[in-house]
Design a protein around this motif. Structure first.
Motif, short mmCIF file in Angstrom:
data_model
loop_
_atom_site.label_atom_id
_atom_site.label_comp_id
_atom_site.label_asym_id
_atom_site.label_seq_id
_atom_site.Cartn_x
_atom_site.Cartn_y
_atom_site.Cartn_z
N MET A 1 -2.19 -4.05 1.71
CA MET A 1 -2.15 -5.07 2.17
C MET A 1 -3.33 -5.95 2.96
SD MET A 1 0.98 -6.02 5.20
CE MET A 1 1.03 -7.08 5.47
N ASN A 2 -3.36 -6.86 2.10
CA ASN A 2 -4.04 -7.52 3.04
C ASN A 2 -3.49 -9.32 3.99
OD1 ASN A 2 -6.76 -6.45 1.68
ND2 ASN A 2 -6.27 -7.29 0.49
N PHE A 3 -3.93 -8.83 5.00
CA PHE A 3 -3.62 -10.22 5.67
C PHE A 3 -4.21 -10.99 5.24
CE2 PHE A 3 -3.21 -7.35 9.60
CZ PHE A 3 -2.08 -7.37 9.65
N LYS A 4 -3.75 -11.88 4.94
CA LYS A 4 -4.30 -13.28 4.35
C LYS A 4 -4.36 -14.65 5.24
CE LYS A 4 -0.57 -14.32 1.23
NZ LYS A 4 0.48 -13.43 2.31
N LYS A 5 -3.50 -14.75 6.08
CA LYS A 5 -3.61 -16.33 6.86
C LYS A 5 -4.95 -16.03 7.79
CE LYS A 5 0.83 -16.85 6.01
NZ LYS A 5 2.08 -15.69 5.85
N GLY A 6 -4.90 -17.56 8.28
CA GLY A 6 -6.38 -17.91 8.86
C GLY A 6 -6.05 -17.89 10.18
N ILE A 197 1.89 -8.82 11.97
CA ILE A 197 1.69 -7.59 12.76
C ILE A 197 2.42 -7.00 12.94
CG2 ILE A 197 1.33 -6.48 14.93
CD1 ILE A 197 -0.35 -8.47 16.06
N GLN A 198 3.89 -7.29 12.39
CA GLN A 198 5.05 -6.63 12.13
C GLN A 198 5.26 -6.39 11.16
OE1 GLN A 198 7.20 -5.61 14.59
NE2 GLN A 198 7.75 -4.55 13.55
N GLU A 199 4.89 -7.46 9.92
CA GLU A 199 5.23 -7.44 8.70
C GLU A 199 3.42 -5.96 7.68
OE1 GLU A 199 3.62 -10.41 5.38
OE2 GLU A 199 4.82 -11.71 6.75
N PHE A 200 2.33 -5.52 8.47
CA PHE A 200 1.74 -4.74 8.67
C PHE A 200 2.88 -3.55 8.90
CE2 PHE A 200 -1.74 -2.18 10.15
CZ PHE A 200 -2.15 -1.68 9.08
N ILE A 201 3.40 -3.73 10.02
CA ILE A 201 3.37 -2.33 10.26
C ILE A 201 4.85 -1.46 9.79
CG2 ILE A 201 4.88 -1.46 12.60
CD1 ILE A 201 3.99 -2.92 14.25
N ASN A 202 5.38 -2.86 8.78
CA ASN A 202 6.38 -2.98 8.30
C ASN A 202 5.99 -1.92 6.72
OD1 ASN A 202 7.87 -3.51 10.00
ND2 ASN A 202 8.55 -5.44 8.95
N TYR A 203 4.75 -2.09 6.27
CA TYR A 203 4.53 -1.82 5.52
C TYR A 203 3.32 -0.54 5.58
CZ TYR A 203 -0.13 -1.20 1.55
OH TYR A 203 -0.65 -0.45 1.14
N TRP A 204 2.13 -0.36 6.93
CA TRP A 204 2.16 1.23 7.40
C TRP A 204 3.08 2.60 7.34
CZ3 TRP A 204 1.99 4.52 10.95
CH2 TRP A 204 0.80 5.52 11.05
N GLN A 205 4.67 2.03 7.55
CA GLN A 205 5.16 2.80 8.08
C GLN A 205 6.22 3.40 6.63
OE1 GLN A 205 8.66 0.75 10.36
NE2 GLN A 205 8.45 2.82 11.71
N ALA A 206 6.29 2.35 5.36
CA ALA A 206 6.91 2.61 3.85
C ALA A 206 5.50 3.38 3.35
CB ALA A 206 7.06 1.08 3.85
N ASN A 207 4.24 3.18 3.59
CA ASN A 207 3.41 4.01 2.58
C ASN A 207 2.90 5.21 2.94
OD1 ASN A 207 2.80 2.27 0.50
ND2 ASN A 207 3.22 0.54 2.08
#
Ligand code: ADP
Ligand code: 5GP
Length: 207
Positions: A1-6, A197-207
């Motif tokens: 997953m890539n953070f893409k927001k500025g 950050i929350q999106e990343f945690i969700n992704y991290w948990q699922a992978n």
């Protein structure tokens, strides 16, 4: 997953301290940067271009935009209105850009209280002394004696808020200040919103 927001990088400090010069340095040296062009009712200075430096509007137009809720923040500085339009800032953030602001201490206080605050890095730019500020304003040659006196008085009031900023940049040697602002701009991009950050945690948990 890539953070893409500025992210947001905000510069405040006395008029004449060197904020525009440092913003130009970032724009020249880094990609994916967007300068938030403010709207103002102050008269255009020689050399300034409408739509590049500011959007120059009448007091009536500005007040209409306040009513319409167009501004992320606005303030009265030296008897003129200045404001940041919300829409282009959100578009630039969505495009993953580092958004640069040149706003006064009131604008900083407003953005710090906004939902965008977790993406914000703030820098207070100043001269080494009041006398040096007077010299730069006189050398810039764009303001009358009376306007310079008002700007110096306002500068002293703004200095009281220095301690609220993430970084203090005492702009004596321009080359060193340019190096410093480029480092700060690189680091500023690493700020993440709570949502990301929350999106990343969700992704991290699922992978
Ligand atoms: P601001 O955007 O804060 O009002 P500017 O960037 O317009 O300030 O700078 C004010 C004047 O000071 C300009 O003429 C600019 O070229 C000059 N200046 C900026 N930084 C320095 C510096 N480190 N030493 C000497 N003059 C400077
Ligand atoms: P100048 O007239 O020298 O361009 O700017 C005067 C002051 O207004 C500076 O302190 C600058 O940072 C501030 N300023 C410029 N644009 C904005 C803005 O959109 N909002 C606020 N709050 N201040 C601004």
């Amino acid at each position: 997953m890539n953070f893409k927001k500025g992210a947001l990088l905000l510069l405040s400090g006395p008029s004449g301290a060197g904020k525009s010069t440092l913003i130009q340095t970032i724009l020249q040296h880094q990609k994916d940067v967007y300068f938030s062009i403010s709207t103002t009712t102050r008269p255009r200075r020689e050399g300034e271009v409408d739509g590049r430096d500011y959007y120059f509007v009448s007091k009536e137009e500005f007040e209409k935009d306040i009513e319409a809720g167009m501004f992320l923040e606005w303030a009265k500085v030296h008897d003129n209105y200045y404001g940041t339009s919300l829409r282009p800032v959100m578009q630039a953030l969505d495009a993953g850009k580092l958004v640069l602001f040149d706003v006064d201490v009131q604008g900083f206080a407003a953005i710090r209280k906004s939902p965008l605050s977790s993406l914000l890095t703030s820098v207070f730019v100043t001269t080494p002394s009041k006398e040096e500020l007077r010299r730069r304003l006189a050398a810039r040659g764009t303001d009358s004696e009376e306007v310079i006196a008002k700007r110096l008085q306002n500068a002293l009031e703004e200095m009281a808020y220095m301690k609220e900023y993430d970084y203090i940049l005492i702009n004596s040697d321009l080359k060193k200040s340019q190096e410093a602002i480029l480092s700060i701009a690189k680091t500023a991009r690493l700020k993440r919103s709570q949502e990301e950050i929350q999106e990343f945690i969700n992704y991290w948990q699922a992978n």
